[in-house]
Design a protein around this motif. Structure first.
Motif, PDB file in Angstrom:
ATOM      1  N   GLU A   3       0.839  -1.205   0.000  1.00 34.03           N
ATOM      2  CA  GLU A   3       0.000   0.000   0.000  1.00 34.03           C
ATOM      3  C   GLU A   3       0.871   1.251   0.000  1.00 34.03           C
ATOM      4  O   GLU A   3       1.778   1.387   0.813  1.00 34.03           O
ATOM      5  CB  GLU A   3      -0.897   0.012   1.239  1.00 34.03           C
ATOM      6  N   GLU A  14      -3.687  13.003   3.772  1.00 35.04           N
ATOM      7  CA  GLU A  14      -3.483  11.737   3.068  1.00 35.04           C
ATOM      8  C   GLU A  14      -4.520  11.572   1.952  1.00 35.04           C
ATOM      9  O   GLU A  14      -5.693  11.893   2.119  1.00 35.04           O
ATOM     10  CB  GLU A  14      -3.628  10.599   4.067  1.00 35.04           C
ATOM     11  N   SER A  16      -6.103   8.697  -0.815  1.00 36.85           N
ATOM     12  CA  SER A  16      -6.121   7.265  -1.104  1.00 36.85           C
ATOM     13  C   SER A  16      -5.437   7.000  -2.443  1.00 36.85           C
ATOM     14  O   SER A  16      -5.436   7.858  -3.333  1.00 36.85           O
ATOM     15  CB  SER A  16      -7.562   6.757  -1.152  1.00 36.85           C
ATOM     16  N   GLU A  17      -4.863   5.836  -2.584  1.00 35.67           N
ATOM     17  CA  GLU A  17      -4.159   5.514  -3.829  1.00 35.67           C
ATOM     18  C   GLU A  17      -5.124   5.548  -5.004  1.00 35.67           C
ATOM     19  O   GLU A  17      -4.788   5.985  -6.101  1.00 35.67           O
ATOM     20  CB  GLU A  17      -3.510   4.140  -3.716  1.00 35.67           C
ATOM     21  N   ARG A  19      -7.671   7.461  -5.437  1.00 39.98           N
ATOM     22  CA  ARG A  19      -7.898   8.850  -5.828  1.00 39.98           C
ATOM     23  C   ARG A  19      -6.678   9.383  -6.583  1.00 39.98           C
ATOM     24  O   ARG A  19      -6.813  10.070  -7.596  1.00 39.98           O
ATOM     25  CB  ARG A  19      -8.154   9.690  -4.570  1.00 39.98           C
ATOM     26  N   CYS A  27      -6.485  16.417  -1.801  1.00 42.62           N
ATOM     27  CA  CYS A  27      -7.483  15.683  -1.037  1.00 42.62           C
ATOM     28  C   CYS A  27      -8.879  16.136  -1.469  1.00 42.62           C
ATOM     29  O   CYS A  27      -9.024  17.086  -2.235  1.00 42.62           O
ATOM     30  CB  CYS A  27      -7.279  15.904   0.458  1.00 42.62           C
TER      31      CYS A  27
END
Ligand SMILES: [Zn+2]
Length: 70
Positions: A3, A14, A16-17, A19, A27
């Motif tokens: 991940e 952060e 998400s991968e 996205r 973000c």
């Protein structure tokens, strides 16, 4: 662990991968803010194009001519 973690280039949150893979480096919150900025820019451009229309018909030379005829 495969991940990967990506971070928002605006606020460092952060992302998400999934996205990130969609092409976002912002973000959700920053992405929405950017989208709103874009929308404002576009509506402004449309308004400017609208305003230009009538001006092309009233050139500076037209008014003296119209006055001279009367
Ligand atoms: Zn952010």
């Amino acid at each position: 662990m495969s991940e990967k973690i990506f971070f928002c280039s605006e606020c460092g949150d952060e992302i998400s991968e999934g996205r990130y893979n969609l092409g976002y480096d912002l973000c959700l919150a920053c992405g929405e803010r950017e989208a709103r900025k874009e929308t404002k820019k576009k509506s402004k451009r449309v308004a400017l194009a609208y305003n230009k229309g009538p001006y092309t018909y009233t050139t500076p030379n037209d008014n003296p001519k119209a006055l001279g005829k009367k």
